[in-house]
Design a protein around this motif. Structure first.
Motif, PDB file in Angstrom:
ATOM      1  N   ARG A   1       0.961  -1.204  -0.038  1.00  0.00           N
ATOM      2  CA  ARG A   1       0.156   0.124  -0.161  1.00  0.00           C
ATOM      3  C   ARG A   1       0.828   1.420   0.245  1.00  0.00           C
ATOM      4  O   ARG A   1       1.974   1.310   0.796  1.00  0.00           O
TER       5      ARG A   1
ATOM      6  N   GLU B   1     -12.751 -11.396  -1.443  1.00  0.00           N
ATOM      7  CA  GLU B   1     -11.564 -10.266  -1.379  1.00  0.00           C
ATOM      8  C   GLU B   1     -11.270  -9.545  -2.414  1.00  0.00           C
ATOM      9  O   GLU B   1     -10.820  -8.390  -2.219  1.00  0.00           O
TER      10      GLU B   1
ATOM     11  N   GLY C   1      -7.554  -6.231   0.186  1.00  0.00           N
ATOM     12  CA  GLY C   1      -6.300  -6.128   0.731  1.00  0.00           C
ATOM     13  C   GLY C   1      -5.220  -6.258  -0.280  1.00  0.00           C
ATOM     14  O   GLY C   1      -4.685  -5.480  -0.932  1.00  0.00           O
ATOM     15  N   ASP C   2      -4.398  -7.648  -0.176  1.00  0.00           N
ATOM     16  CA  ASP C   2      -3.028  -7.827  -0.671  1.00  0.00           C
ATOM     17  C   ASP C   2      -3.053  -7.970  -2.138  1.00  0.00           C
ATOM     18  O   ASP C   2      -1.957  -7.837  -2.885  1.00  0.00           O
TER      19      ASP C   2
ATOM     20  N   ASN D   1      -6.158  -0.767  -4.804  1.00  0.00           N
ATOM     21  CA  ASN D   1      -7.535  -1.568  -4.457  1.00  0.00           C
ATOM     22  C   ASN D   1      -8.776  -1.089  -5.402  1.00  0.00           C
ATOM     23  O   ASN D   1      -9.778  -1.709  -5.352  1.00  0.00           O
TER      24      ASN D   1
END
Length: 468
Positions: A135, A404, A424-425, A442
């Motif tokens: 991030r 996700e 997230g990842d 994202n």
């Protein structure tokens, strides 16, 4: 090869004083060992920057190893609260060392402009990227915003007229930022207009609010009207976009010699060239947040009206998905300032309310989603005719437990529009960049000129490649 430790000063600030020399020593040791492995000549030319001269065959080996130096640096722990990250620019394929150096400088700027923690290799015209899965690191200082604001103010005063342009299919972040800048430039006593196309689906509610006030009667002009008033002293400010393929009128952009970019998207190799000023901050939540900061430095007491403040706040709300994504300290500072000058949060919410028909289409899209390994792919019904529904369906899919990452596709005007979201990842920007799109880690999007079946297949191939 040019290496920069992106966030060394910020990481050192978060580390106890007694551990700081050990942390710096560990970083230097890791980078020097890496240089030895590559049999490279290495020179440290700043506290966090290194230049390496490497034989080309070792770069090929590193490409096969996916540049594991990125992981080694992030694993350094000396009491630091944040991970260390590197930006690496590599220039190869040039006919001289100078040409390779110039390629490396451009590559490193691209790596930094895309949020850091990645390697960019420029082989003349070809550019490839590795990494970029961390991030973006929020910078809390406003020093750069203040410097840019003063430079922007000087350029505005030197100009005969100012034009503001956004991207194709403008959204509330694009329009809110444009209106906020327009208002401030008018306060400075300069002539300013916003160039706007007819595609206004995502901004219709706000445009209707502006139409009710005669103050905005001559604010919005077409591309043709803008072209009539061009001269050598005209200044163009491009907001919320820097990619040539997404600017609303690239022909007009190329006709104007004096131009500025204000944007928050990860930097694309296909950037608008020849700008006087580039203000691209990937850690900013939105262009509206950046503009809210700038206007506070451009004039002593910004006279932003209630409806203009609501436009800027709507831009922040939209790009943070109601302060859920990328909302840093400065995001809330900007929102607080806008609230203090009259922005009504209920009015902002109304801008994003779905009609019953739209909501039912979104529900149909979610119902047909296929979920595999926490990744959802959904296709909108054939009657969808605007990109807002595609984005809203992607937002809604991500609220469902067990998902996700999600991608929503729709066929609009003979193109397939894709909207990607991640919790997230998984970096959806990298996945969709493979298909010619872009955005953030994202949130990202793409537009394909393929049939729906081939588009889904291309998307699945890109997902599979990057999830590995």
């Amino acid at each position: 090869m040019l290496i920069e430790v992106d966030n060394l000063s910020e990481v050192l600030e978060s580390t106890e004083e007694s551990e700081r020399p050990l942390l710096v020593a560990e970083v230097e040791r890791t980078i020097n060992l890496y240089a030895q492995k590559l049999k490279a000549l290495i020179v440290k030319y700043d506290s966090n920057r290194y230049a390496l001269s490497v034989i080309d065959k070792y770069i090929t080996e590193e490409v096969n190893n996916k540049f594991d130096i990125l992981e080694k640096i992030s694993e350094i722990e000396r009491g630091n609260k944040f991970e260390l990250t590197l930006s690496i620019g590599i220039g190869r394929g040039g006919s001289t060392p100078q040409e390779n150096y110039n390629n490396a400088v451009t590559a490193k700027e691209l790596a930094l402009g895309r949020g850091g923690d990645q390697v960019a290799i420029k082989n003349n015209e070809k550019i490839i990227f590795f990494g970029g899965n961390t991030r973006e690191f929020e910078k809390r200082t406003r020093v750069r915003a203040r410097v840019i604001a003063h430079a922007l103010k000087d350029l505005i005063y030197e100009s005969s007229n100012i034009l503001i342009m956004g991207h194709k299919n403008p959204d509330m972040d694009c329009l809110g930022a444009a209106v906020g800048l327009w208002s401030t430039i008018r306060q400075m006593g300069k002539n300013c207009n916003i160039i706007l196309d007819n595609d206004r689906n995502a901004i219709e509610y706000y445009m209707n609010k502006l139409k009710n006030d005669s103050k905005y009667d001559n604010t919005f002009i077409s591309r043709d009207d803008a072209e009539k008033n061009l001269n050598e002293k005209s200044l163009l400010i491009v907001v919320d976009v820097h990619n040539k393929g997404y600017v609303s009128n690239i022909d007009l952009v190329e006709k104007i010699s004096r131009k500025i970019i204000i944007d928050h998207h990860r930097r694309s190799p296909d950037i608008v060239e020849g700008t006087l000023l580039n203000y691209i901050e990937v850690y900013a939540s939105s262009t509206s947040e950046m503009v809210t900061e700038l206007i506070q430095y451009m004039v002593q007491k910004p006279r932003i009206s209630k409806v203009e403040a609501e436009g800027l706040l709507a831009g922040i709300v939209m790009d943070t998905k109601e302060f859920q994504f990328k909302a840093g300290v400065r995001t809330f500072d900007a929102a607080s300032f806008l609230r203090s000058i009259g922005a009504d949060t209920l009015e902002v919410k109304k801008m994003f309310n779905d009609s019953l028909e739209d909501y039912l289409v979104i529900a149909d899209t979610i119902k047909n989603a296929e979920v595999n390994n926490q990744v959802a792919i959904a296709v909108c019904p054939s009657n969808v005719d605007n990109t807002v529904i595609v984005a809203r369906a992607a937002d809604e899919l991500l609220t469902i437990s067990g998902i996700e990452v999600c991608f929503v596709l729709a066929e609009i005007s003979n193109n397939v529009i894709i909207s990607g979201r991640s919790l997230g990842d998984v970096n959806v920007q990298v996945i969709l960049e493979e298909l010619g799109g872009g955005g953030h880690m994202n949130m990202a999007g793409a537009k394909l000129k393929l049939p729906m079946g081939e588009s889904i297949e291309a998307l699945r191939n890109s997902i599979e490649k990057h999830l590995k």
